[in-house]
Scaffold this motif. Structure first.
Motif, PDB file in Angstrom:
ATOM      1  N   PRO A  38       0.810  -1.218   0.000  1.00  0.00           N
ATOM      2  CA  PRO A  38       0.000   0.000   0.000  1.00  0.00           C
ATOM      3  C   PRO A  38       0.849   1.276   0.000  1.00  0.00           C
ATOM      4  CG  PRO A  38      -0.932  -1.593   1.508  1.00  0.00           C
ATOM      5  CD  PRO A  38       0.404  -2.151   1.071  1.00  0.00           C
ATOM      6  N   ARG A  39       1.928   1.291   0.752  1.00  0.00           N
ATOM      7  CA  ARG A  39       2.792   2.477   0.782  1.00  0.00           C
ATOM      8  C   ARG A  39       3.429   2.716  -0.581  1.00  0.00           C
ATOM      9  NH1 ARG A  39       7.884   3.454   0.833  1.00  0.00           N
ATOM     10  NH2 ARG A  39       8.504   1.319   1.262  1.00  0.00           N
ATOM     11  N   ARG A  40       3.902   1.644  -1.209  1.00  0.00           N
ATOM     12  CA  ARG A  40       4.530   1.787  -2.523  1.00  0.00           C
ATOM     13  C   ARG A  40       3.520   2.233  -3.576  1.00  0.00           C
ATOM     14  NH1 ARG A  40       6.975  -2.843  -4.614  1.00  0.00           N
ATOM     15  NH2 ARG A  40       5.681  -4.155  -3.328  1.00  0.00           N
ATOM     16  N   LEU A  41       2.300   1.695  -3.512  1.00  0.00           N
ATOM     17  CA  LEU A  41       1.280   2.102  -4.478  1.00  0.00           C
ATOM     18  C   LEU A  41       0.886   3.556  -4.266  1.00  0.00           C
ATOM     19  CD1 LEU A  41      -0.526   1.421  -6.855  1.00  0.00           C
ATOM     20  CD2 LEU A  41      -2.209   0.515  -5.228  1.00  0.00           C
ATOM     21  N   GLN A  42       0.749   3.993  -3.021  1.00  0.00           N
ATOM     22  CA  GLN A  42       0.416   5.392  -2.754  1.00  0.00           C
ATOM     23  C   GLN A  42       1.532   6.312  -3.251  1.00  0.00           C
ATOM     24  OE1 GLN A  42      -2.679   6.589  -1.359  1.00  0.00           O
ATOM     25  NE2 GLN A  42      -1.773   8.302  -2.473  1.00  0.00           N
ATOM     26  N   THR A  43       2.784   5.902  -3.099  1.00  0.00           N
ATOM     27  CA  THR A  43       3.918   6.676  -3.615  1.00  0.00           C
ATOM     28  C   THR A  43       3.819   6.803  -5.134  1.00  0.00           C
ATOM     29  OG1 THR A  43       5.326   5.999  -1.779  1.00  0.00           O
ATOM     30  CG2 THR A  43       6.446   6.773  -3.771  1.00  0.00           C
ATOM     31  N   PHE A  44       3.447   5.711  -5.803  1.00  0.00           N
ATOM     32  CA  PHE A  44       3.263   5.730  -7.250  1.00  0.00           C
ATOM     33  C   PHE A  44       2.139   6.684  -7.652  1.00  0.00           C
ATOM     34  CE2 PHE A  44       0.765   4.171 -10.846  1.00  0.00           C
ATOM     35  CZ  PHE A  44       1.702   4.297 -11.861  1.00  0.00           C
ATOM     36  N   PHE A  62      -0.098  -7.434  -9.429  1.00  0.00           N
ATOM     37  CA  PHE A  62      -0.610  -6.311  -8.658  1.00  0.00           C
ATOM     38  C   PHE A  62      -1.196  -6.800  -7.336  1.00  0.00           C
ATOM     39  CE2 PHE A  62      -3.752  -2.689  -8.345  1.00  0.00           C
ATOM     40  CZ  PHE A  62      -2.812  -1.681  -8.256  1.00  0.00           C
ATOM     41  N   CYS A  63      -2.309  -7.541  -7.431  1.00  0.00           N
ATOM     42  CA  CYS A  63      -2.921  -8.111  -6.232  1.00  0.00           C
ATOM     43  C   CYS A  63      -3.902  -9.208  -6.631  1.00  0.00           C
ATOM     44  CB  CYS A  63      -3.627  -7.044  -5.400  1.00  0.00           C
ATOM     45  SG  CYS A  63      -5.149  -6.376  -6.099  1.00  0.00           S
ATOM     46  N   GLN A  64      -4.125 -10.099  -5.702  1.00  0.00           N
ATOM     47  CA  GLN A  64      -5.109 -11.154  -5.924  1.00  0.00           C
ATOM     48  C   GLN A  64      -6.509 -10.608  -5.629  1.00  0.00           C
ATOM     49  OE1 GLN A  64      -3.844 -14.500  -3.519  1.00  0.00           O
ATOM     50  NE2 GLN A  64      -1.744 -14.253  -4.235  1.00  0.00           N
ATOM     51  N   PRO A  65      -7.517 -11.132  -6.308  1.00  0.00           N
ATOM     52  CA  PRO A  65      -8.878 -10.607  -6.143  1.00  0.00           C
ATOM     53  C   PRO A  65      -9.556 -11.121  -4.869  1.00  0.00           C
ATOM     54  CG  PRO A  65      -8.871 -12.356  -7.764  1.00  0.00           C
ATOM     55  CD  PRO A  65      -7.441 -12.141  -7.360  1.00  0.00           C
ATOM     56  N   THR A  66      -9.203 -10.488  -3.748  1.00  0.00           N
ATOM     57  CA  THR A  66      -9.767 -10.893  -2.457  1.00  0.00           C
ATOM     58  C   THR A  66     -10.389  -9.695  -1.756  1.00  0.00           C
ATOM     59  OG1 THR A  66      -7.729 -10.460  -1.224  1.00  0.00           O
ATOM     60  CG2 THR A  66      -7.972 -12.673  -2.181  1.00  0.00           C
ATOM     61  N   GLU A  67     -11.274  -9.981  -0.833  1.00  0.00           N
ATOM     62  CA  GLU A  67     -11.887  -8.940   0.000  1.00  0.00           C
ATOM     63  C   GLU A  67     -10.809  -8.159   0.754  1.00  0.00           C
ATOM     64  OE1 GLU A  67     -15.334  -7.039   1.609  1.00  0.00           O
ATOM     65  OE2 GLU A  67     -15.374  -8.720   0.234  1.00  0.00           O
ATOM     66  N   ALA A  68      -9.791  -8.855   1.241  1.00  0.00           N
ATOM     67  CA  ALA A  68      -8.719  -8.206   2.009  1.00  0.00           C
ATOM     68  C   ALA A  68      -7.941  -7.180   1.189  1.00  0.00           C
ATOM     69  CB  ALA A  68      -7.763  -9.269   2.560  1.00  0.00           C
ATOM     70  N   ASN A  69      -7.941  -7.326  -0.135  1.00  0.00           N
ATOM     71  CA  ASN A  69      -7.184  -6.397  -0.987  1.00  0.00           C
ATOM     72  C   ASN A  69      -8.001  -5.210  -1.481  1.00  0.00           C
ATOM     73  OD1 ASN A  69      -4.701  -7.623  -0.803  1.00  0.00           O
ATOM     74  ND2 ASN A  69      -5.052  -8.960  -2.563  1.00  0.00           N
ATOM     75  N   PRO A  71      -8.989  -2.461   0.107  1.00  0.00           N
ATOM     76  CA  PRO A  71      -8.379  -1.169   0.449  1.00  0.00           C
ATOM     77  C   PRO A  71      -7.166  -0.838  -0.441  1.00  0.00           C
ATOM     78  CG  PRO A  71      -8.877  -2.387   2.442  1.00  0.00           C
ATOM     79  CD  PRO A  71      -9.088  -3.333   1.284  1.00  0.00           C
ATOM     80  N   PHE A  72      -6.395  -1.834  -0.801  1.00  0.00           N
ATOM     81  CA  PHE A  72      -5.267  -1.637  -1.716  1.00  0.00           C
ATOM     82  C   PHE A  72      -5.776  -1.202  -3.087  1.00  0.00           C
ATOM     83  CE2 PHE A  72      -2.416  -3.408  -4.972  1.00  0.00           C
ATOM     84  CZ  PHE A  72      -1.218  -2.803  -4.615  1.00  0.00           C
ATOM     85  N   LEU A  73      -6.791  -1.901  -3.585  1.00  0.00           N
ATOM     86  CA  LEU A  73      -7.376  -1.559  -4.880  1.00  0.00           C
ATOM     87  C   LEU A  73      -7.970  -0.144  -4.855  1.00  0.00           C
ATOM     88  CD1 LEU A  73      -7.815  -2.800  -7.690  1.00  0.00           C
ATOM     89  CD2 LEU A  73     -10.020  -3.642  -6.873  1.00  0.00           C
ATOM     90  N   TRP A  76      -5.476   2.461  -5.894  1.00  0.00           N
ATOM     91  CA  TRP A  76      -5.376   2.529  -7.358  1.00  0.00           C
ATOM     92  C   TRP A  76      -6.546   3.322  -7.935  1.00  0.00           C
ATOM     93  CZ3 TRP A  76      -2.345   2.229 -11.354  1.00  0.00           C
ATOM     94  CH2 TRP A  76      -2.810   1.854 -12.613  1.00  0.00           C
ATOM     95  N   ARG A  77      -7.743   3.021  -7.450  1.00  0.00           N
ATOM     96  CA  ARG A  77      -8.942   3.694  -7.954  1.00  0.00           C
ATOM     97  C   ARG A  77      -8.972   5.178  -7.606  1.00  0.00           C
ATOM     98  NH1 ARG A  77     -12.939  -1.047  -5.925  1.00  0.00           N
ATOM     99  NH2 ARG A  77     -12.751  -2.422  -7.725  1.00  0.00           N
ATOM    100  N   SER A  78      -8.220   5.581  -6.592  1.00  0.00           N
ATOM    101  CA  SER A  78      -8.201   6.997  -6.195  1.00  0.00           C
ATOM    102  C   SER A  78      -7.466   7.865  -7.212  1.00  0.00           C
ATOM    103  CB  SER A  78      -7.556   7.158  -4.809  1.00  0.00           C
ATOM    104  OG  SER A  78      -6.136   6.999  -4.876  1.00  0.00           O
ATOM    105  N   LEU A  79      -6.713   7.252  -8.084  1.00  0.00           N
ATOM    106  CA  LEU A  79      -5.981   7.984  -9.111  1.00  0.00           C
ATOM    107  C   LEU A  79      -6.969   8.482 -10.147  1.00  0.00           C
ATOM    108  CD1 LEU A  79      -3.229   8.884 -10.104  1.00  0.00           C
ATOM    109  CD2 LEU A  79      -2.916   6.632 -11.111  1.00  0.00           C
ATOM    110  N   ARG A  80      -7.175   9.773 -10.222  1.00  0.00           N
ATOM    111  CA  ARG A  80      -8.206  10.380 -11.054  1.00  0.00           C
ATOM    112  C   ARG A  80      -7.688  10.707 -12.450  1.00  0.00           C
ATOM    113  NH1 ARG A  80     -11.815   8.092  -8.794  1.00  0.00           N
ATOM    114  NH2 ARG A  80     -12.338   8.675  -6.683  1.00  0.00           N
ATOM    115  N   LEU A  81      -7.286   9.687 -13.150  1.00  0.00           N
ATOM    116  CA  LEU A  81      -6.928   9.804 -14.554  1.00  0.00           C
ATOM    117  C   LEU A  81      -7.127   8.433 -15.162  1.00  0.00           C
ATOM    118  CD1 LEU A  81      -3.580   8.718 -14.849  1.00  0.00           C
ATOM    119  CD2 LEU A  81      -3.423  10.760 -13.506  1.00  0.00           C
ATOM    120  N   PRO A  82      -7.116   8.315 -16.481  1.00  0.00           N
ATOM    121  CA  PRO A  82      -7.345   7.000 -17.085  1.00  0.00           C
ATOM    122  C   PRO A  82      -6.338   5.981 -16.547  1.00  0.00           C
ATOM    123  CG  PRO A  82      -7.462   8.710 -18.764  1.00  0.00           C
ATOM    124  CD  PRO A  82      -6.961   9.366 -17.511  1.00  0.00           C
ATOM    125  N   ARG A  83      -6.877   4.841 -16.083  1.00  0.00           N
ATOM    126  CA  ARG A  83      -6.048   3.768 -15.513  1.00  0.00           C
ATOM    127  C   ARG A  83      -6.296   2.495 -16.299  1.00  0.00           C
ATOM    128  NH1 ARG A  83      -9.349   5.218 -11.554  1.00  0.00           N
ATOM    129  NH2 ARG A  83     -10.267   3.414 -11.635  1.00  0.00           N
TER     130      ARG A  83
END
Length: 175
Positions: A38-44, A62-69, A71-73, A76-83
């Motif tokens: 999460p820290r590395r993704l937020q830095t990105f 990136f990450c496995q599709p789990t409920e636990a992930n 918040p990590f996802l 990524w979604r907080s990035l307000r540009l085409p992803r």
């Protein structure tokens, strides 16, 4: 006269109308095995915003599709540009299918294309079995993708960027 005709019918350069494209790329964040994903993704995400990127792409593992992930996802979604997302070989660890992972990451499909700023982006799924088969994780692009890619490339006049997690070395492409 032949040279004159050839000169006067010179094809238009497809890059002539292409805009600049700044894109932020991350790969192999490995949320499920790294302690600081999460820290590395937020830095990105912060760096992509600071660079005023036109788009961002994560190239898999990136990450496995789990409920636990979730918040990590959400980072990524907080990035307000085409992803855009690419499937990596470890994104399905834990038993998820490629289709489940595609849905979890809100991807349009395992392989797809998009246009941005006069560029044509192609995302491939390198998780097909290779021909001939190799040990380890799948690392191939099967004929259904190759057929789709041929048609997709025929339908664009834009310069093309190809995104894939695995290397496209000899033997990875079927067809």
């Amino acid at each position: 006269r032949g040279a004159e005709l050839m000169h006067s019918s010179k094809a238009k350069d497809p890059c002539q109308d292409t805009q600049s494209l700044t894109f932020a790329v991350c790969t192999d964040v490995h949320q499920d095995i790294m302690h600081d994903g999460p820290r590395r993704l937020q830095t990105f995400v912060d760096a992509a915003v600071a660079a005023q990127a036109d788009m961002a792409i994560q190239l898999g593992d990136f990450c496995q599709p789990t409920e636990a992930n979730l918040p990590f996802l959400d980072i990524w979604r907080s990035l307000r540009l085409p992803r855009y997302s690419v499937l990596g070989n470890h994104d399905m660890d834990g038993g998820a299918s490629r289709e489940q992972t595609v849905a979890y990451m809100s991807m349009p499909g395992r392989f797809y294309s998009f246009d941005i700023n006069g560029w044509h982006g192609v995302v491939l799924d390198g998780n097909d079995p290779s021909q001939p088969p190799r040990e380890g994780y799948p690392s191939g692009v099967a004929s259904d993708q190759i057929d789709w890619l041929r048609a997709d490339l025929r339908d664009t006049t834009l310069p093309v960027l190809v995104f894939i997690h695995q290397s496209l070395d000899r033997g990875a492409v079927d067809g």
